[in-house]
Write an enzyme that holds these catalytic residues in place. Structure first.
Site, PDB file in Angstrom:
ATOM      1  N   SER A 290       1.140  -1.138  -0.160  1.00  0.00           N
ATOM      2  CA  SER A 290       0.067  -0.143  -0.201  1.00  0.00           C
ATOM      3  C   SER A 290       0.613   1.290   0.027  1.00  0.00           C
ATOM      4  O   SER A 290       2.152   1.464   0.315  1.00  0.00           O
ATOM      5  CB  SER A 290      -0.871   0.151   1.060  1.00  0.00           C
ATOM      6  OG  SER A 290      -0.146   0.505   2.395  1.00  0.00           O
ATOM      7  N   ASP A 291       0.484   2.014  -0.268  1.00  0.00           N
ATOM      8  CA  ASP A 291       1.055   3.620   0.121  1.00  0.00           C
ATOM      9  C   ASP A 291       0.937   3.900   2.048  1.00  0.00           C
ATOM     10  O   ASP A 291       0.102   2.843   1.899  1.00  0.00           O
ATOM     11  CB  ASP A 291       0.039   4.374  -1.088  1.00  0.00           C
ATOM     12  CG  ASP A 291       1.742   5.887  -1.866  1.00  0.00           C
ATOM     13  OD1 ASP A 291       2.228   6.304  -0.465  1.00  0.00           O
ATOM     14  OD2 ASP A 291       1.364   6.236  -2.087  1.00  0.00           O
ATOM     15  N   TRP A 292       1.022   4.345   1.825  1.00  0.00           N
ATOM     16  CA  TRP A 292       1.290   5.437   3.119  1.00  0.00           C
ATOM     17  C   TRP A 292       0.318   5.603   3.722  1.00  0.00           C
ATOM     18  O   TRP A 292      -0.790   6.588   3.427  1.00  0.00           O
ATOM     19  CB  TRP A 292       2.441   6.550   3.173  1.00  0.00           C
ATOM     20  CG  TRP A 292       2.329   7.389   4.702  1.00  0.00           C
ATOM     21  CD1 TRP A 292       1.565   7.667   5.763  1.00  0.00           C
ATOM     22  CD2 TRP A 292       3.528   7.183   5.218  1.00  0.00           C
ATOM     23  NE1 TRP A 292       2.774   8.389   6.517  1.00  0.00           N
ATOM     24  CE2 TRP A 292       3.510   7.571   6.920  1.00  0.00           C
ATOM     25  CE3 TRP A 292       4.957   6.122   5.315  1.00  0.00           C
ATOM     26  CZ2 TRP A 292       4.455   7.699   8.211  1.00  0.00           C
ATOM     27  CZ3 TRP A 292       5.949   6.597   6.080  1.00  0.00           C
ATOM     28  CH2 TRP A 292       5.996   7.503   6.848  1.00  0.00           C
ATOM     29  N   ASN A 293      -0.284   4.318   4.808  1.00  0.00           N
ATOM     30  CA  ASN A 293      -0.932   4.918   5.442  1.00  0.00           C
ATOM     31  C   ASN A 293      -2.899   4.134   4.625  1.00  0.00           C
ATOM     32  O   ASN A 293      -3.637   5.018   5.151  1.00  0.00           O
ATOM     33  CB  ASN A 293      -1.472   6.036   5.922  1.00  0.00           C
ATOM     34  CG  ASN A 293      -2.311   5.963   7.839  1.00  0.00           C
ATOM     35  OD1 ASN A 293      -2.697   4.848   8.008  1.00  0.00           O
ATOM     36  ND2 ASN A 293      -3.027   6.668   7.616  1.00  0.00           N
ATOM     37  N   ALA A 294      -2.666   4.169   3.327  1.00  0.00           N
ATOM     38  CA  ALA A 294      -4.071   4.506   2.689  1.00  0.00           C
ATOM     39  C   ALA A 294      -4.807   3.292   2.919  1.00  0.00           C
ATOM     40  O   ALA A 294      -5.892   3.092   3.053  1.00  0.00           O
ATOM     41  CB  ALA A 294      -3.468   3.883   1.050  1.00  0.00           C
TER      42      ALA A 294
END
Length: 765
Positions: A290-294
């Site tokens: 995932s992307d950051w905190n997505a």
């Protein structure tokens, strides 16, 4: 109530890719790694499985390793971490890896990751500038250099390349990609993946690439970062997905999902796109992060009510690793208790993560990465700086040169350099600087001062800041200009105006730079504008009237030397625009590969046509545009056959001659058009290019080998090749076509891959 997925599960791209990732599986079995992975999977507790999916931040971007404390080490011992990001340093990471492989129960090595976007310690030009080279070889070599520096510093994984197509320069992250064209973007994607990973990830200093951001992140509405994308399946498949397919075919070890949604379905929860297209249709078996905190942000998107639901949605979509959110490790246990059918998805994710570690050789030698002695010799080495300088020279684009103001004439003995960006080392590093430091940067001012011919004086005035409204420095700048023979007026934006979360509604010059430019122009001195920026700019009051403009982007540690080489005439500029420059902010998005309309744009305002009444037609500078200190003649177009069937090839050749007086590079570009099809087709599409160095008077024969599959269009049944005539255009830019021809596709057929992703073989003889 969560909405259902909108993107259909049918074969969006058709065919199964013969991927290097999939090809690696038999190799893993042959070495015993697959048996080891399956054995580890059986031995793992649920908590240890969740730990493999967990990628916490080991520090902050400006304070790497700062979060690795006693509690973090204890979590590693418990098997609660699969990967760390924001860490670096050979000795530090060697000790952290030792804890994992000696003090944890299953002794599974960690993956260490960082954002190495355009260099680690040796910073080369930003990705948009690298695309402007139109030279996949230099892109591959720079990625290889970055991989070496990254690897010796103990890291295994970079979150690059970013291959998002961006046709709206208001989007700040346009600086991180290859611009507006999917064919150019595909070539740049392949070059970076092969540079980072070598051929099979077993090579020395190979690191994992992460192709991002899967979906249509660059199509964000209004150019607003993180915003949704609402586009047709044809546009998704023909424009936005081809570079991802090309990267997957090149064997990209990992993919990253996008923050935004497509038609209301966030990519991080888009089972049809990630599990359906990427996994099932393309056959991709690499790790998806995932992307950051997505994952947690799925709650904010409104498709999950709780973090437990968000974790379940992402896992079902086939997102293997949770970057920085801690959602999987905190909430998947409950999600699985509520829905045991999630367990096979969890096991699949764990296996893909372990396979990535095996492909890197971490089970054989977990300490093969990181070498403190080599850190001292490889980071910012003389060879690496030389390569960064070569790349920076190739990235510079000469936009205009009326009256031959460049290169600087020997009669100009006093050169005024005006503009704060001329000596702004931080901006030269770009928006992602990894371990780059300002002290290592050669600015334009320093580059000119260090290479000025004998008897030439360099006078400098910062003029105005790009980040304030203070215009008090303009009078001093004017006086500096008046005393000079030639003015180099350095304009643009600083590094923090482009990049993630840096979308802008106005593409004009920030601060009082327009006033500075007008005041300097009023002196009557010859003025060359040197642009430094991370996106196309739109400032007609300045750019429309400037006699000479040099686009230099953000060129990295050797940018000043590279610019000086071009300004003094030691090297001829040969870069080309990977994205057009609009005439005004309100003209965006605008791109060369648009569909025709029933009322095409007409200069006559009395006619009702597809244009703005308050701006000239088309961009100020089009895609593929770039001038040289030489001139080039195109002649003798030949198409080797009148017709070709699907599965065949057609060769298009032309002779290019340097008719100038200096050695120079020409970027020869092949465009195609299907003039009559079942649906409207773009007025032209790039399908080949090559950068050729020619001596004065030298002629070379350039041959492009094209396949009908590269003309396929997307419809509900997949990739369709239609019979009919194809127009061929060869030229120096999308708006400078020198030769025209054509051939006929003799029969209909089926394609199996995105047309723009298929790279064209080019020979030069």
């Amino acid at each position: 109530m969560r909405p259902g997925l909108q993107l259909h599960r049918r074969a969006l791209l058709g065919g199964t890719a013969a991927l290097a990732v999939a090809a690696a599986l038999p190799a893993l079995a042959a070495t015993g790694h697959e048996a080891r992975i399956q054995g580890l999977l059986k031995a793992m507790t649920l908590d240890e499985k969740l730990g493999q999916l967990n990628q916490p931040a080991g520090g902050r971007q400006k304070a790497l390793n700062s979060r690795i404390d006693a509690a973090a080490l204890d979590l590693v011992r418990k098997g609660g971490v699969g990967s760390y990001l924001h860490v670096a340093g050979a000795d530090f990471l060697r000790e952290l890896q030792r804890v994992a492989v000696q003090e944890s129960r299953l002794k599974i090595p960690l993956l260490f990751a960082a954002d190495v976007i355009h260099g680690f310690k040796t910073i080369y030009p930003v990705p948009l500038a690298m695309a402007a080279t139109f030279d996949p070889d230099i892109v591959q070599r720079c990625s290889r250099m970055a991989a070496i520096e990254t690897s010796v510093s103990g890291l295994h994984w970079t979150f690059a390349p970013m291959v998002d197509i961006a046709r709206d320069p208001r989007w700040g992250r346009i600086v991180e990609g290859a611009g507006e064209d999917p064919h150019l973007g595909s070539a740049m994607a392949v070059a970076q993946v092969e540079g980072f990973q070598t051929k099979n990830l077993s090579g020395k200093d190979a690191i994992l690439a992460s192709t991002k951001h899967f979906g249509a992140y660059g199509a964000a509405s209004g150019g607003r970062d993180y915003d949704g994308a609402d586009l047709s399946e044809r546009t998704l498949n023909e424009v936005y997905l081809p570079p991802f397919y090309a990267a997957a075919q090149a064997g990209s070890g990992t993919f990253m999902t996008a923050f935004n949604d497509i038609g209301g379905v966030p990519t991080t929860a888009n089972q049809a796109l990630v599990r359906g297209v990427l996994r099932e249709q393309w056959g991709y078996q690499g790790l998806v992060v995932s992307d950051w905190n997505a994952i947690l942000e799925l709650v904010a998107h409104g498709v999950a009510e709780t973090p437990v639901q968000a974790a379940a949605l992402a896992l079902k979509a086939s997102v293997d690793m949770d970057m920085a959110g801690g959602v999987y490790v905190a909430h998947l246990r409950q999600a699985i208790a509520e829905d045991p059918t999630l367990l096979p998805y969890l096991d699949q994710a764990v296996v893909r993560i372990l396979r990535a570690k095996a492909r890197l050789g971490l089970f054989d030698d977990p300490m093969r990465f990181g070498d403190a002695a080599r850190e001292k010799t490889e980071l910012l080495s003389a060879d690496h700086r030389a390569l960064a300088r070569e790349a920076a020279r190739k990235a510079v684009v000469l936009l205009r040169n009326d009256g031959g103001l460049l290169p600087i004439a020997s009669s100009h003995k006093t050169i005024a350099v005006i503009g704060a960006l001329a000596d702004d080392a931080r901006s030269q590093l770009g928006s992602w600087k990894a371990r780059g430091e300002e002290a290592d940067v050669v600015t334009l001012l320093k580059g000119l001062q260090g290479s000025a011919p004998a008897g030439v004086k360099i006078a400098y005035s910062p003029g105005v800041s790009v980040r304030s409204d203070d215009a008090s420095g303009i009078p001093a700048a004017v006086e500096t200009a008046k005393a000079a023979d030639l003015v180099l007026l350095v304009l643009g934006e600083d590094f923090d105006h482009s990049g993630e979360s840096r979308s802008r509604s106005d593409l004009g010059l920030p601060g009082p730079q327009v006033a500075l430019a007008q005041a300097v122009a009023a002196t009557g001195k010859p003025v060359v504008i040197v642009l430094m920026n991370g996106r196309p700019l739109a400032e007609p009051a300045v750019l429309d009237k400037a006699p000479a403009i040099l686009e230099t982007w953000f060129l990295g540690v050797e940018g000043g030397n590279a610019m000086a080489d071009i300004l003094w005439g030691k090297v001829s500029p040969g870069g080309r625009l990977p994205v057009g420059f609009p005439r005004a902010s309100g003209q965006t998005p605008t791109f060369y590969a648009h569909n025709p309309t029933g009322r095409p744009a007409d200069p006559d305002l009395l006619k009702d046509t597809a244009r703005y009444h308050d701006a000239d037609i088309g961009p100020l500078f089009p895609f593929g545009h770039g001038l040289s200190y030489a001139s080039f003649a195109y002649a003798d177009l030949a198409v080797d056959r009148a017709s070709v069937a699907p599965g065949g090839i057609v060769k298009i050749s032309a002779t290019i001659t340097n008719t100038g007086k200096v050695v120079a590079d020409e970027v020869v570009q092949l465009y195609v058009r299907d003039p009559v099809a079942s649906v409207a087709r773009p007025v032209k599409e790039l399908r080949g290019f090559t950068r050729v160095t020619l001596k004065p008077g030298e002629a070379r024969r350039v041959t492009f080998t094209l396949r009908p599959e590269q003309l396929a269009l997307w419809d509900a049944s997949g990739w369709k090749i239609e019979a009919g005539r194809i127009e061929v255009m060869v030229g120096a830019s999308s708006d400078d076509i020198r030769l025209r021809g054509g051939f006929v596709i003799s029969a209909a057929g089926k394609g199996s891959a995105p047309a723009a992703s298929l790279l064209t073989a080019v020979s030069v003889s």
